[in-house]
Design a protein around this motif. Structure first.
Motif, PDB file in Angstrom:
ATOM      1  N   GLY A 102       0.949  -1.204  -0.156  1.00 27.47           N
ATOM      2  CA  GLY A 102      -0.029  -0.067   0.043  1.00 27.47           C
ATOM      3  C   GLY A 102       0.814   1.247  -0.012  1.00 27.47           C
ATOM      4  N   SER A 103       0.727   2.199   0.859  1.00 25.59           N
ATOM      5  CA  SER A 103       1.372   3.275   0.728  1.00 25.59           C
ATOM      6  C   SER A 103       2.483   3.205   1.909  1.00 25.59           C
ATOM      7  CB  SER A 103       0.354   4.624   1.623  1.00 25.59           C
ATOM      8  OG  SER A 103      -0.699   4.846   0.379  1.00 25.59           O
ATOM      9  N   TYR A 104       2.466   2.142   2.402  1.00 31.08           N
ATOM     10  CA  TYR A 104       3.819   2.000   3.487  1.00 31.08           C
ATOM     11  C   TYR A 104       4.809   1.332   2.502  1.00 31.08           C
ATOM     12  CZ  TYR A 104       6.836   0.205   7.166  1.00 31.08           C
ATOM     13  OH  TYR A 104       7.825  -0.154   7.879  1.00 31.08           O
ATOM     14  N   ARG A 105       6.166   2.112   2.623  1.00 39.50           N
ATOM     15  CA  ARG A 105       7.298   1.813   1.838  1.00 39.50           C
ATOM     16  C   ARG A 105       8.232   1.014   2.666  1.00 39.50           C
ATOM     17  NH1 ARG A 105       5.461   6.919   0.289  1.00 39.50           N
ATOM     18  NH2 ARG A 105       6.947   7.992   1.979  1.00 39.50           N
TER      19      ARG A 105
ATOM     20  N   GLY B 245      -1.628  15.653   5.200  1.00 42.55           N
ATOM     21  CA  GLY B 245      -2.909  15.855   4.494  1.00 42.55           C
ATOM     22  C   GLY B 245      -3.743  14.704   4.203  1.00 42.55           C
ATOM     23  N   LYS B 246      -3.232  13.465   4.634  1.00 37.79           N
ATOM     24  CA  LYS B 246      -4.021  12.200   4.141  1.00 37.79           C
ATOM     25  C   LYS B 246      -5.284  12.029   5.104  1.00 37.79           C
ATOM     26  CE  LYS B 246      -0.861  11.200   1.095  1.00 37.79           C
ATOM     27  NZ  LYS B 246      -0.876  11.463   0.063  1.00 37.79           N
ATOM     28  N   LYS B 247      -6.443  11.681   4.792  1.00 37.18           N
ATOM     29  CA  LYS B 247      -7.598  10.906   5.689  1.00 37.18           C
ATOM     30  C   LYS B 247      -7.292   9.809   6.242  1.00 37.18           C
ATOM     31  CE  LYS B 247     -12.370  10.511   5.437  1.00 37.18           C
ATOM     32  NZ  LYS B 247     -13.830  10.434   4.578  1.00 37.18           N
ATOM     33  N   ALA B 248      -7.502   9.836   7.669  1.00 40.02           N
ATOM     34  CA  ALA B 248      -7.248   8.627   8.335  1.00 40.02           C
ATOM     35  C   ALA B 248      -8.477   8.462   9.313  1.00 40.02           C
ATOM     36  CB  ALA B 248      -6.002   8.748   9.303  1.00 40.02           C
ATOM     37  N   VAL B 249      -8.741   7.188   9.495  1.00 41.23           N
ATOM     38  CA  VAL B 249      -9.888   6.807  10.694  1.00 41.23           C
ATOM     39  C   VAL B 249      -9.044   5.815  11.657  1.00 41.23           C
ATOM     40  CG1 VAL B 249     -11.846   5.603  11.008  1.00 41.23           C
ATOM     41  CG2 VAL B 249     -11.739   7.111   8.970  1.00 41.23           C
TER      42      VAL B 249
ATOM     43  N   THR C  16     -10.507   0.854   0.280  1.00 41.93           N
ATOM     44  CA  THR C  16     -10.624   0.337  -1.272  1.00 41.93           C
ATOM     45  C   THR C  16      -9.112  -0.137  -1.459  1.00 41.93           C
ATOM     46  OG1 THR C  16      -9.332   2.210  -2.127  1.00 41.93           O
ATOM     47  CG2 THR C  16     -11.845   2.374  -2.087  1.00 41.93           C
ATOM     48  N   ASP C  17      -8.538  -0.453  -2.604  1.00 45.73           N
ATOM     49  CA  ASP C  17      -7.218  -1.006  -2.816  1.00 45.73           C
ATOM     50  C   ASP C  17      -6.144   0.008  -2.501  1.00 45.73           C
ATOM     51  OD1 ASP C  17      -8.282  -0.371  -5.422  1.00 45.73           O
ATOM     52  OD2 ASP C  17      -6.507  -0.841  -6.103  1.00 45.73           O
ATOM     53  N   HIS C  18      -6.642   1.281  -2.399  1.00 46.04           N
ATOM     54  CA  HIS C  18      -5.859   2.396  -1.925  1.00 46.04           C
ATOM     55  C   HIS C  18      -5.439   2.869  -0.677  1.00 46.04           C
ATOM     56  CE1 HIS C  18      -5.183   3.047  -6.464  1.00 46.04           C
ATOM     57  NE2 HIS C  18      -6.486   2.984  -6.230  1.00 46.04           N
ATOM     58  N   THR C  19      -6.381   1.959   0.068  1.00 48.54           N
ATOM     59  CA  THR C  19      -6.390   2.383   1.715  1.00 48.54           C
ATOM     60  C   THR C  19      -5.305   1.657   2.310  1.00 48.54           C
ATOM     61  OG1 THR C  19      -8.741   2.810   1.514  1.00 48.54           O
ATOM     62  CG2 THR C  19      -7.608   2.329   3.668  1.00 48.54           C
ATOM     63  N   THR C  20      -4.441   1.872   3.060  1.00 50.02           N
ATOM     64  CA  THR C  20      -3.514   1.202   3.761  1.00 50.02           C
ATOM     65  C   THR C  20      -4.063   1.058   5.297  1.00 50.02           C
ATOM     66  OG1 THR C  20      -1.808   2.132   2.437  1.00 50.02           O
ATOM     67  CG2 THR C  20      -1.027   0.984   4.735  1.00 50.02           C
ATOM     68  N   ILE C  21      -4.002  -0.188   5.867  1.00 47.22           N
ATOM     69  CA  ILE C  21      -4.480  -0.532   7.256  1.00 47.22           C
ATOM     70  C   ILE C  21      -3.493  -0.940   7.986  1.00 47.22           C
ATOM     71  CG2 ILE C  21      -6.264  -1.647   8.621  1.00 47.22           C
ATOM     72  CD1 ILE C  21      -7.971  -1.919   5.845  1.00 47.22           C
ATOM     73  N   PHE C  22      -3.285  -0.332   9.197  1.00 45.71           N
ATOM     74  CA  PHE C  22      -2.413  -0.796  10.195  1.00 45.71           C
ATOM     75  C   PHE C  22      -3.089  -1.304  11.305  1.00 45.71           C
ATOM     76  CE2 PHE C  22       0.210   2.357   7.926  1.00 45.71           C
ATOM     77  CZ  PHE C  22       1.432   1.490   7.670  1.00 45.71           C
ATOM     78  N   ILE C  23      -2.990  -2.605  11.946  1.00 44.22           N
ATOM     79  CA  ILE C  23      -3.358  -3.203  12.893  1.00 44.22           C
ATOM     80  C   ILE C  23      -2.279  -3.716  13.732  1.00 44.22           C
ATOM     81  CG2 ILE C  23      -5.105  -4.913  13.901  1.00 44.22           C
ATOM     82  CD1 ILE C  23      -6.467  -3.099  12.390  1.00 44.22           C
ATOM     83  N   SER C  24      -2.573  -3.342  15.154  1.00 43.80           N
ATOM     84  CA  SER C  24      -1.254  -3.811  15.892  1.00 43.80           C
ATOM     85  C   SER C  24      -2.197  -4.495  17.102  1.00 43.80           C
ATOM     86  CB  SER C  24      -0.601  -2.743  16.661  1.00 43.80           C
ATOM     87  OG  SER C  24      -1.620  -1.857  17.424  1.00 43.80           O
TER      88      SER C  24
ATOM     89  N   PRO D 155     -14.825  11.223   1.011  1.00 41.69           N
ATOM     90  CA  PRO D 155     -14.496   9.987   0.528  1.00 41.69           C
ATOM     91  C   PRO D 155     -13.690   9.113   1.431  1.00 41.69           C
ATOM     92  CG  PRO D 155     -12.495  11.829   0.606  1.00 41.69           C
ATOM     93  CD  PRO D 155     -13.904  12.253   1.514  1.00 41.69           C
ATOM     94  N   LEU D 156     -13.283   7.924   1.050  1.00 36.69           N
ATOM     95  CA  LEU D 156     -12.901   6.809   1.838  1.00 36.69           C
ATOM     96  C   LEU D 156     -11.261   7.236   2.141  1.00 36.69           C
ATOM     97  CD1 LEU D 156     -13.964   3.711  -0.398  1.00 36.69           C
ATOM     98  CD2 LEU D 156     -14.723   4.179   1.974  1.00 36.69           C
ATOM     99  N   PRO D 157     -10.965   6.727   3.304  1.00 39.74           N
ATOM    100  CA  PRO D 157      -9.758   7.158   4.129  1.00 39.74           C
ATOM    101  C   PRO D 157      -8.422   6.574   3.295  1.00 39.74           C
ATOM    102  CG  PRO D 157     -10.771   5.337   5.328  1.00 39.74           C
ATOM    103  CD  PRO D 157     -11.726   5.927   4.442  1.00 39.74           C
ATOM    104  N   ASP D 158      -7.376   7.449   3.297  1.00 37.89           N
ATOM    105  CA  ASP D 158      -6.117   6.860   2.901  1.00 37.89           C
ATOM    106  C   ASP D 158      -5.617   5.858   3.922  1.00 37.89           C
ATOM    107  OD1 ASP D 158      -5.801   8.772   0.658  1.00 37.89           O
ATOM    108  OD2 ASP D 158      -5.790  10.174   2.312  1.00 37.89           O
TER     109      ASP D 158
END
Length: 317
Positions: A65-68, A158-162, A258-266, A229-232
């Protein structure tokens, strides 16, 4: 443990014989000599570390995703659980390395600010209420986000996050300090403490992002502002704790992404059955990876904690 033993046997057959029968595979005698037993334990540990390195190399991915940063691909839920419990040995590690549930507050430095996270230890006496205090997984995830931004593995500006199950709100507050436009969510009766922490820690007017608090019950229809919009990014710490909650959590994750959303779960490695249930269900709709500890904040690493990255598969509704 079977998977690990098989990999050990592939490398050195004598180890498997020793583990399974407590015997020296060279001469069939019982390992009774204390010196030999100590040597055997060292040999097995070295072999297990070699297997772990091989497994990580096979699973390593450059980004998700957006994590490099690098992640370890989760290919199978049962295999992931075996590897985590075999190599991390969470039950042998003491809990609460970074959080104290008996304290009225948690003080922590982040993004150049000294934050005070208020807690309500008395709320732990209410059945089902655990979000009124901090847990290690929330501290680790929050400091991971800070470290990932500092090391240019992540860009939240500037990214939308939930944030789901925000509890005391540390993760969402730090994400806002890092530039994200964050909505921190929890059940209606948990919002008073959450709002206090957001106001007390983000009211100085110099934050790079923003933070608002909103109620959200997993599995329910979502408010328009959350999905339009859906969150990033979506964040969650200690949100995998029982099977019915997992089902509702995954409904909400599918709705939010969506497939453009990056989810982090700890989460903390407490219950292997529930975590396996989550991973097995998540792998149907999401690509799942584990963030290597080498990518975490160097002062906030713990073998009891795991951080997963999820990205929704294309063409999944």
């Amino acid at each position: 443990m079977d998977f690990v033993l098989i990999r050990l046997h592939e490398r050195e057959p004598s180890y498997l014989g020793t583990i399974a029968g407590g015997q020296n595979a060279q001469d069939g005698r019982l390992v009774s000599d204390s010196r030999r037993a100590a040597e055997w334990r060292v040999e097995v540990r070295m072999a297990m570390e070699a297997v772990e390195e091989e497994e990580e190399e096979e699973r390593r991915m450059a980004a998700m995703g957006s994590y490099r940063g690098t992640v370890l691909a989760t290919r199978d839920a049962a295999e992931e659980i075996l590897l985590l419990w075999a190599f991390r040995q969470p039950s042998a590690r003491p809990p609460n390395a970074f959080a104290r549930q008996s304290s009225l507050s948690l003080k922590i430095e982040a993004c150049g600010y000294n934050l005070t996270v208020h807690q309500s230890p008395s709320s732990l006496g209410t059945p089902g209420v655990t979000g009124a205090v901090m847990w290690d997984s929330g501290v680790v995830l929050a400091k991971f986000l800070e470290h990932a931004v500092d090391s240019s593995s992540l860009d939240l500006q500037g990214k939308k996050a939930v944030e789901l199950g925000s509890g005391c709100g540390l993760v969402g507050c730090i994400a806002a300090l890092l530039g994200a436009e964050v909505t921190l969510t929890d059940l209606p009766d948990r919002l008073k403490l959450l709002r206090k922490n957001v106001e007390d820690n983000l009211s100085h007017g110099q934050i790079r992002g923003s933070a608002i608090v909103s109620e959200l019950t997993w599995g329910d229809d979502l408010f328009l502002e959350l999905i339009d919009p859906l969150p990033d990014f979506v964040f969650g710490s200690d949100v995998v704790y029982n099977e019915p909650a997992v089902d509702d959590l995954l409904i909400t994750l599918r709705q939010l992404s969506t497939d453009h959303t990056t989810i982090f779960i700890s989460g903390e490695l407490r219950n292997d059955v529930v975590l396996e249930y989550f991973l097995e269900a998540a792998l149907k709709d999401f690509t799942v990876g584990q963030v290597e500890q080498s990518q975490w904040h160097p002062d906030y690493q713990n073998e009891r904690i795991v951080i997963f990255v999820l990205v929704k598969k294309k063409f999944v509704a």
